[in-house]
Design a protein around this motif. Structure first.
Motif, PDB file in Angstrom:
ATOM      1  N   TYR A   9       0.706  -1.204  -0.007  1.00 22.27           N
ATOM      2  CA  TYR A   9       0.119   0.025  -0.006  1.00 22.27           C
ATOM      3  C   TYR A   9       0.832   1.181  -0.125  1.00 22.27           C
ATOM      4  O   TYR A   9       0.397   2.302  -0.483  1.00 22.27           O
ATOM      5  CB  TYR A   9      -1.115   0.044   1.067  1.00 22.27           C
ATOM      6  CG  TYR A   9      -1.931  -1.012   0.831  1.00 22.27           C
ATOM      7  CD1 TYR A   9      -3.274  -0.600   0.168  1.00 22.27           C
ATOM      8  CD2 TYR A   9      -1.946  -2.323   1.110  1.00 22.27           C
ATOM      9  CE1 TYR A   9      -4.292  -1.545  -0.136  1.00 22.27           C
ATOM     10  CE2 TYR A   9      -3.120  -3.138   1.080  1.00 22.27           C
ATOM     11  CZ  TYR A   9      -4.288  -2.839   0.215  1.00 22.27           C
ATOM     12  OH  TYR A   9      -5.065  -3.702   0.055  1.00 22.27           O
TER      13      TYR A   9
ATOM     14  N   THR B 120       3.357   1.778  -1.485  1.00 24.11           N
ATOM     15  CA  THR B 120       3.644   2.125  -3.116  1.00 24.11           C
ATOM     16  C   THR B 120       2.931   2.957  -3.717  1.00 24.11           C
ATOM     17  O   THR B 120       3.203   3.852  -4.782  1.00 24.11           O
ATOM     18  CB  THR B 120       4.058   1.022  -4.038  1.00 24.11           C
ATOM     19  OG1 THR B 120       2.808   0.141  -3.932  1.00 24.11           O
ATOM     20  CG2 THR B 120       5.305   0.273  -3.216  1.00 24.11           C
ATOM     21  N   LEU B 121       1.620   2.891  -3.214  1.00 26.31           N
ATOM     22  CA  LEU B 121       0.503   3.680  -3.888  1.00 26.31           C
ATOM     23  C   LEU B 121       0.828   5.176  -4.094  1.00 26.31           C
ATOM     24  O   LEU B 121       0.406   5.819  -5.144  1.00 26.31           O
ATOM     25  CB  LEU B 121      -0.762   3.275  -3.429  1.00 26.31           C
ATOM     26  CG  LEU B 121      -1.145   1.848  -3.453  1.00 26.31           C
ATOM     27  CD1 LEU B 121      -2.654   1.510  -3.008  1.00 26.31           C
ATOM     28  CD2 LEU B 121      -0.956   1.263  -5.136  1.00 26.31           C
TER      29      LEU B 121
ATOM     30  N   GLY C  40       3.367   6.636  -4.575  1.00 16.71           N
ATOM     31  CA  GLY C  40       4.365   6.704  -5.480  1.00 16.71           C
ATOM     32  C   GLY C  40       3.593   6.901  -6.938  1.00 16.71           C
ATOM     33  O   GLY C  40       4.514   7.694  -8.085  1.00 16.71           O
ATOM     34  N   LEU C  41       2.693   6.525  -7.005  1.00 19.22           N
ATOM     35  CA  LEU C  41       1.914   6.739  -8.438  1.00 19.22           C
ATOM     36  C   LEU C  41       1.576   8.061  -8.816  1.00 19.22           C
ATOM     37  O   LEU C  41       1.464   8.614  -9.940  1.00 19.22           O
ATOM     38  CB  LEU C  41       0.543   6.051  -8.548  1.00 19.22           C
ATOM     39  CG  LEU C  41       0.602   4.437  -8.285  1.00 19.22           C
ATOM     40  CD1 LEU C  41      -1.080   3.994  -8.286  1.00 19.22           C
ATOM     41  CD2 LEU C  41       1.145   4.098  -9.612  1.00 19.22           C
TER      42      LEU C  41
ATOM     43  N   LEU D  11      10.295  -0.155 -19.020  1.00 19.74           N
ATOM     44  CA  LEU D  11      10.217   0.420 -17.574  1.00 19.74           C
ATOM     45  C   LEU D  11      11.399   0.456 -17.098  1.00 19.74           C
ATOM     46  O   LEU D  11      12.146   1.458 -16.565  1.00 19.74           O
ATOM     47  CB  LEU D  11       9.255  -0.262 -16.787  1.00 19.74           C
ATOM     48  CG  LEU D  11       7.668   0.095 -17.162  1.00 19.74           C
ATOM     49  CD1 LEU D  11       6.806  -0.933 -16.312  1.00 19.74           C
ATOM     50  CD2 LEU D  11       7.441   1.601 -16.638  1.00 19.74           C
TER      51      LEU D  11
ATOM     52  N   SER E 101       9.227   6.973 -16.827  1.00 17.68           N
ATOM     53  CA  SER E 101       8.888   5.489 -16.249  1.00 17.68           C
ATOM     54  C   SER E 101       7.759   5.447 -15.550  1.00 17.68           C
ATOM     55  O   SER E 101       6.919   4.481 -15.555  1.00 17.68           O
ATOM     56  CB  SER E 101      10.169   5.029 -15.634  1.00 17.68           C
ATOM     57  OG  SER E 101       9.975   3.435 -15.215  1.00 17.68           O
ATOM     58  N   SER E 102       7.572   6.287 -14.566  1.00 13.70           N
ATOM     59  CA  SER E 102       6.504   6.037 -13.752  1.00 13.70           C
ATOM     60  C   SER E 102       4.721   6.492 -14.426  1.00 13.70           C
ATOM     61  O   SER E 102       3.825   5.726 -14.195  1.00 13.70           O
ATOM     62  CB  SER E 102       6.445   6.881 -12.437  1.00 13.70           C
ATOM     63  OG  SER E 102       6.509   8.229 -12.821  1.00 13.70           O
TER      64      SER E 102
ATOM     65  N   SER F 285      -0.216  -0.345 -14.854  1.00  9.82           N
ATOM     66  CA  SER F 285      -1.160  -0.706 -13.599  1.00  9.82           C
ATOM     67  C   SER F 285      -2.728  -0.731 -13.792  1.00  9.82           C
ATOM     68  O   SER F 285      -3.159  -1.616 -13.599  1.00  9.82           O
ATOM     69  CB  SER F 285      -0.714   0.046 -12.496  1.00  9.82           C
ATOM     70  OG  SER F 285       0.574   0.009 -11.906  1.00  9.82           O
ATOM     71  N   VAL F 286      -2.876   0.530 -14.392  1.00 13.71           N
ATOM     72  CA  VAL F 286      -4.405   0.649 -14.702  1.00 13.71           C
ATOM     73  C   VAL F 286      -4.922  -0.196 -15.622  1.00 13.71           C
ATOM     74  O   VAL F 286      -6.026  -0.938 -15.225  1.00 13.71           O
ATOM     75  CB  VAL F 286      -4.596   2.157 -15.164  1.00 13.71           C
ATOM     76  CG1 VAL F 286      -6.338   2.398 -15.280  1.00 13.71           C
ATOM     77  CG2 VAL F 286      -4.389   3.162 -13.784  1.00 13.71           C
TER      78      VAL F 286
ATOM     79  N   PHE G 277      -5.039  -3.732 -14.396  1.00 18.09           N
ATOM     80  CA  PHE G 277      -6.192  -3.930 -13.164  1.00 18.09           C
ATOM     81  C   PHE G 277      -7.361  -4.162 -13.802  1.00 18.09           C
ATOM     82  O   PHE G 277      -7.933  -5.039 -13.454  1.00 18.09           O
ATOM     83  CB  PHE G 277      -6.157  -2.764 -12.369  1.00 18.09           C
ATOM     84  CG  PHE G 277      -7.341  -2.811 -11.500  1.00 18.09           C
ATOM     85  CD1 PHE G 277      -7.595  -3.264 -10.491  1.00 18.09           C
ATOM     86  CD2 PHE G 277      -8.482  -1.588 -11.617  1.00 18.09           C
ATOM     87  CE1 PHE G 277      -8.526  -3.382  -9.497  1.00 18.09           C
ATOM     88  CE2 PHE G 277      -9.715  -1.576 -11.072  1.00 18.09           C
ATOM     89  CZ  PHE G 277      -9.566  -2.454 -10.006  1.00 18.09           C
TER      90      PHE G 277
ATOM     91  N   VAL H  92      -7.278  -7.642 -15.384  1.00 18.70           N
ATOM     92  CA  VAL H  92      -7.434  -8.782 -14.523  1.00 18.70           C
ATOM     93  C   VAL H  92      -8.691  -8.936 -13.848  1.00 18.70           C
ATOM     94  O   VAL H  92      -9.145 -10.023 -13.744  1.00 18.70           O
ATOM     95  CB  VAL H  92      -6.246  -8.654 -13.350  1.00 18.70           C
ATOM     96  CG1 VAL H  92      -6.366  -9.593 -12.194  1.00 18.70           C
ATOM     97  CG2 VAL H  92      -4.937  -8.641 -13.976  1.00 18.70           C
ATOM     98  N   TYR H  93      -9.161  -7.780 -13.605  1.00 20.09           N
ATOM     99  CA  TYR H  93     -10.607  -7.653 -12.888  1.00 20.09           C
ATOM    100  C   TYR H  93     -11.809  -8.510 -13.990  1.00 20.09           C
ATOM    101  O   TYR H  93     -12.333  -9.241 -13.606  1.00 20.09           O
ATOM    102  CB  TYR H  93     -11.067  -6.210 -12.563  1.00 20.09           C
ATOM    103  CG  TYR H  93     -12.389  -6.371 -11.756  1.00 20.09           C
ATOM    104  CD1 TYR H  93     -11.980  -6.347 -10.394  1.00 20.09           C
ATOM    105  CD2 TYR H  93     -13.493  -6.096 -12.201  1.00 20.09           C
ATOM    106  CE1 TYR H  93     -13.130  -6.285  -9.589  1.00 20.09           C
ATOM    107  CE2 TYR H  93     -14.640  -5.907 -11.393  1.00 20.09           C
ATOM    108  CZ  TYR H  93     -14.505  -6.055 -10.055  1.00 20.09           C
ATOM    109  OH  TYR H  93     -15.470  -6.258  -9.152  1.00 20.09           O
TER     110      TYR H  93
END
Lengths: 293, 314
Positions: B40, B42-43, B45-46, B269, B282-283, B290-291, B294, B297-298
């Protein structure tokens, strides 16, 4: 009359499988052959499965100054073992309460861990967190601590704990066992097959890890993992040469191609011999990991 | 019985935390804290993706720049190449490795000798135990332009050697092959296990009806596997943006010439962060990954859950 037909199909199948086995083993054996070759033969005739002149020069060269290899073996063994046992313990710790239906935080915690499977910060935030805020870089802990808890493994272990009959847990409760005792003396021993499988998979992953070292070990070269050492030698044979110029000053050809392959077997050989003995656990893990609750 | 009783108590009525529950809470503390710190934390950092990140200013102190980082990436030449390579190569791997795994599983299933099966299996699983670094060495031994096996063989036939490490066009094939080489022995096991679970009378019935071996595979074996195949396919698509970093990084030896066909999001990356040192770019790319990851996967997990309760992630 059917027998003959079956035999033909069996022969075809065996031929296919033998060809596959050759494709699997040949490249590995080729590397082995090169590592026992004379450097000049390689330069003249190219890589050959069977060395023209069998010699151990490459291995002598690699072992002339084995400090970096021994360091890497030590570091890799330490973090693999600690990391694996720690992972099993920490995840069992969480899996047990989650396996109990009366735990009031069960659903919220399930979601709490499940979320990490779906969404994560990604590379940059993770990197900054480890290096800037937790200062894990250039320590051996960076190999061990981040991997201690993983949601996926928690759910796997939970499923295995849930398959322990409830009557057994209840009788332990009636006998006055504390929850800690139930976890340590009932659940973990009863789930040994699943835990062992998981432990082996984790161990293999850690043993073969080079990524962590590449990201987080910058200055302390004595802390780099075995596979990262191998990677660095691939890109830069000089790493070995710097160590070894002493004994080889008078040689006309310094082993390069052969020493590279010798290094590969020094690093990978032991694992390649030992891991297949545990093959059946890995096979079981494949089936367990794919069908989860 | 005690447990059952607890279940019946209505939720509204607050239970007091009993001794047993305290112990469960004690057990939970460490893993919960660990996940909080390592997942959590790391979030935040987004946020870097939306900032002009500078090391001295830190994450919160850096200036907001809105979507500039994203714009820079989307407008660059890299964007299209990365998306194309990531989806193209991973899609290729999913299909080729699946076909190889299923084929091997069927071959194993048809093999009558148990002893031979064991031997073949042991050999074919071996590559599973070596790292991508080592596979990189093995591939190097085959492809090395001057001394490597393949160019050696070509030379004996009088054909000019190929400069593999300068030739992007051949790499999708090389990578797929290496991927199968390393993974097929292990990957086939799930299909093999399913085949072992099939009622053998089905095959007998087919044989009585006069089906040939190939017909048996086509009309009995494959339909029995279809459910598993669909599930595996859906789950693989859910992770299509996660590349096997080692495969792309070690085998190509991170050679710039080959980026055209081998650079995927994950290698990009890493490179922009560690080699070029451009944290914000990179971020931004990581954020997109990530989005999108997500959502994928969902969605796929949702489909799998509809399809089969037991196999879904949650």
């Amino acid at each position: 009359m059917n027998k003959k037909k079956i035999k033909i199909s069996q022969i075809v199948i065996n031929i296919i499988l033998i060809l596959m086995c050759i494709t699997t083993l040949y490249p590995l054996l080729l590397c082995l052959g090169v590592s026992f070759s004379n450097e000049k033969d390689i330069l003249d005739y190219g890589y050959k499965l069977i060395p023209k002149n069998f010699e151990l020069t490459a291995y002598k060269y690699v072992f002339a100054n084995p400090k970096s290899i021994i360091d890497a073996y030590k570091v890799t063994a330490i973090y693999s073992i600690l990391g694996t046992f720690g992972m099993i313990f920490c995840n069992s710790l969480m899996a047990y309460p989650l396996s109990r239906r009366t735990y009031r935080f069960r659903n919220s915690l399930n979601f709490y861990f499940y979320f990490t499977c779906l969404f994560g910060g990604g590379l940059v935030p993770t990197y900054l967190l480890y290096t800037r805020y937790l200062h894990l870089d250039d320590t051996i802990w960076v190999y061990i601590i981040p991997g201690l808890v993983s949601a996926w493994n928690i759910f796997l272990i939970r499923t295995s704990f849930q398959s322990v009959p409830e009557e057994m847990v209840e009788s332990a409760v009636l006998d006055g066992a504390s929850e800690w005792r139930i976890l340590l003396q009932f659940m973990i021993p009863l789930s040994k097959p699943v835990l062992a499988t998981l432990a082996l998979q984790t161990f293999l992953g850690k043993w073969n890890d080079w990524y962590t070292a590449m990201l987080f070990i910058n200055d302390k070269t004595e802390l780099i993992s075995l596979q990262y050492l191998l990677q660095r030698i691939m890109l830069n044979m000089k790493l070995l040469e710097q160590n070894n110029t002493m004994g080889f000053v008078d040689m006309t050809i310094v082993p390069g191609e052969t020493a590279r392959m010798a290094m590969m077997f020094v690093v990978t050989g032991p694992a390649l011999i030992i891991f297949p003995f545990f093959q059946k656990y890995f096979v079981k893990g494949m089936v367990v990991g794919s069908v989860k609750g | 019985m005690k447990l059952k009783k607890d279940d019946i108590i209505p939720v509204k009525k607050r239970r007091r935390i009993g001794g047993r529950e305290w112990q469960w809470i004690q057990m939970s503390i460490l893993p919960v804290l660990h996940t909080f710190i390592f997942c959590y934390c790391t979030l935040p950092g987004l946020l870097i993706a939306f900032k002009d990140y500078r090391y001295i200013d830190g994450i919160l102190g850096s200036k907001w720049v809105g979507f500039d980082n994203f714009k820079f990436f989307v407008l660059s030449n890299d964007c299209l190449r990365l998306v194309r390579n990531t989806i193209g190569l991973n899609g290729l791997f999913i299909i080729t490795s699946m076909i190889a795994q299923i084929a091997l599983a069927i071959i194993f299933y048809e093999l009558t000798s148990r002893k031979a099966l064991k031997a073949y299996q042991t050999i074919l699983i071996t590559p599973h135990f070596i790292s991508w670094v080592t596979v990189g060495y093995v591939v190097y031994a085959l492809l090395q332009p001057q001394y490597g096996l393949i160019n050696n063989m070509l030379a004996t036939f009088g054909i000019e050697g190929i400069q593999f490490y300068n030739e992007p066009a051949v790499w999708p094939a090389i990578l797929s092959f290496a991927n199968i080489w390393k993974g097929v022995g292990m990957g086939c096991i799930i299909y093999y296990a399913t085949l072992m679970g099939i009622d053998s009378t089905l095959f007998e019935a087919a044989r009585v009806d006069g089906a040939t071996k190939l017909q048996e595979i086509r009309y009995v074996t494959l339909p029995m596997l279809s459910r598993l195949i669909v599930l595996q396919l859906i789950m693989a698509i859910g992770g299509i943006f996660n590349s096997d970093f080692g495969l792309f990084y070690q085998l190509t030896r991170d050679s710039g010439v080959l980026y055209e066909t081998t650079d995927v999001i994950d290698t990009y990356l890493y490179r922009t962060m560690r080699v070029i040192g451009d944290m914000k770019l990179s971020s931004a790319v990581g954020f997109l990954k990530s989005v999108v990851g997500f959502i994928l996967v969902y969605l796929t997990n949702f489909i799998v859950r509809k399809y089969d309760e037991e196999l879904s992630l949650f």
